[in-house]
Scaffold this motif. Structure first.
Motif, short mmCIF file in Angstrom:
data_model
loop_
_atom_site.label_atom_id
_atom_site.label_comp_id
_atom_site.label_asym_id
_atom_site.label_seq_id
_atom_site.Cartn_x
_atom_site.Cartn_y
_atom_site.Cartn_z
N THR A 21 8.41 -3.31 101.93
CA THR A 21 8.98 -4.23 100.76
C THR A 21 10.53 -4.16 100.67
O THR A 21 10.92 -5.43 100.14
N ASN A 25 11.97 -8.13 99.89
CA ASN A 25 12.71 -8.17 98.76
C ASN A 25 14.20 -8.79 99.45
O ASN A 25 14.67 -9.83 98.68
N ASP A 77 13.46 0.58 97.93
CA ASP A 77 12.78 -0.60 98.40
C ASP A 77 13.34 -2.00 97.81
O ASP A 77 12.74 -3.07 98.06
N SER A 79 13.64 -3.38 94.86
CA SER A 79 12.80 -4.19 93.99
C SER A 79 13.60 -4.55 92.96
O SER A 79 13.03 -5.36 92.18
#
Length: 97
Positions: A21, A25, A77, A79
Protein backbone atom coordinates in the motif's frame (compact mmCIF):
# COMPACT_ATOMS: atom_id res chain seq x y z
CA UNK A 1 11.77 29.00 -11.34
CA UNK A 2 13.91 25.89 -11.03
CA UNK A 3 12.09 22.83 -9.77
CA UNK A 4 13.70 20.73 -7.08
CA UNK A 5 14.64 17.09 -7.65
CA UNK A 6 13.59 14.62 -4.97
CA UNK A 7 15.54 11.52 -3.98
CA UNK A 8 13.21 9.19 -2.14
CA UNK A 9 13.90 5.87 -0.48
CA UNK A 10 11.13 3.55 0.72
CA UNK A 11 12.05 0.86 3.21
CA UNK A 12 9.75 -2.17 3.22
CA UNK A 13 9.84 -5.71 4.60
CA UNK A 14 8.68 -8.09 1.94
CA UNK A 15 5.27 -7.84 0.32
CA UNK A 16 3.19 -7.08 3.41
CA UNK A 17 -0.12 -5.29 2.91
CA UNK A 18 1.29 -2.09 4.45
CA UNK A 19 4.42 -2.18 2.31
CA UNK A 20 2.47 -2.75 -0.91
CA UNK A 21 0.00 0.00 0.00
CA UNK A 22 2.80 2.43 0.88
CA UNK A 23 4.55 1.84 -2.45
CA UNK A 24 1.33 2.19 -4.43
CA UNK A 25 0.39 5.42 -2.62
CA UNK A 26 3.87 6.87 -2.98
CA UNK A 27 4.04 6.17 -6.72
CA UNK A 28 0.64 7.79 -7.17
CA UNK A 29 1.67 10.96 -5.28
CA UNK A 30 4.99 11.19 -7.11
CA UNK A 31 3.38 10.86 -10.53
CA UNK A 32 0.77 13.43 -9.59
CA UNK A 33 3.01 16.02 -7.92
CA UNK A 34 6.63 15.29 -8.90
CA UNK A 35 6.41 13.86 -12.43
CA UNK A 36 9.93 13.80 -13.87
CA UNK A 37 11.43 15.33 -10.72
CA UNK A 38 12.14 12.33 -8.53
CA UNK A 39 13.97 9.07 -8.12
CA UNK A 40 12.56 6.32 -5.97
CA UNK A 41 14.60 3.51 -4.47
CA UNK A 42 12.73 0.69 -2.76
CA UNK A 43 14.77 -1.24 -0.19
CA UNK A 44 13.45 -4.56 1.06
CA UNK A 45 14.93 -5.14 4.48
CA UNK A 46 14.20 -8.86 4.25
CA UNK A 47 16.75 -8.93 1.42
CA UNK A 48 19.18 -6.26 2.73
CA UNK A 49 18.65 -5.86 6.50
CA UNK A 50 22.01 -4.11 6.91
CA UNK A 51 20.72 -1.11 4.93
CA UNK A 52 18.32 -0.13 7.75
CA UNK A 53 21.21 1.18 9.83
CA UNK A 54 22.30 3.97 7.49
CA UNK A 55 18.96 5.79 7.68
CA UNK A 56 18.20 4.59 11.23
CA UNK A 57 15.03 2.76 10.23
CA UNK A 58 13.02 1.65 13.25
CA UNK A 59 9.65 0.84 11.66
CA UNK A 60 8.40 -0.48 8.34
CA UNK A 61 7.35 0.88 5.94
CA UNK A 62 9.37 4.09 6.21
CA UNK A 63 9.80 6.69 3.50
CA UNK A 64 13.00 8.75 3.62
CA UNK A 65 13.41 11.96 1.62
CA UNK A 66 17.18 12.29 1.11
CA UNK A 67 17.17 15.31 -1.22
CA UNK A 68 16.32 18.16 -1.03
CA UNK A 69 17.38 18.68 2.55
CA UNK A 70 16.34 18.53 5.31
CA UNK A 71 16.12 14.74 5.40
CA UNK A 72 12.60 13.72 6.35
CA UNK A 73 11.05 10.40 7.38
CA UNK A 74 7.45 9.28 7.18
CA UNK A 75 6.36 6.00 8.74
CA UNK A 76 3.31 4.01 7.71
CA UNK A 77 1.36 3.09 4.60
CA UNK A 78 1.35 6.69 3.29
CA UNK A 79 -2.43 6.67 2.87
CA UNK A 80 -2.85 10.27 4.08
CA UNK A 81 -1.81 12.24 1.00
CA UNK A 82 -1.83 15.63 2.74
CA UNK A 83 0.41 14.34 5.55
CA UNK A 84 2.85 12.83 3.03
CA UNK A 85 3.04 16.00 0.92
CA UNK A 86 3.54 18.18 4.00
CA UNK A 87 6.11 15.73 5.37
CA UNK A 88 8.05 15.80 2.11
CA UNK A 89 7.59 19.57 1.78
CA UNK A 90 5.85 19.19 -1.58
CA UNK A 91 3.43 21.86 -2.63
CA UNK A 92 0.53 20.24 -4.44
CA UNK A 93 0.38 21.14 -8.12
CA UNK A 94 -2.65 23.07 -9.17
CA UNK A 95 -4.98 20.86 -11.14
CA UNK A 96 -5.49 22.04 -14.68
CA UNK A 97 -9.07 22.26 -15.91
Amino acid sequence: MEQEYYELRLYVAGKTAKSVTALRNLKQYCEQHLKGQYSLEVIDLLVNPQLAEGDQILAIPTLVKKVPEPVRKIIGDLSNEEKVLVGLDIRPRQREN
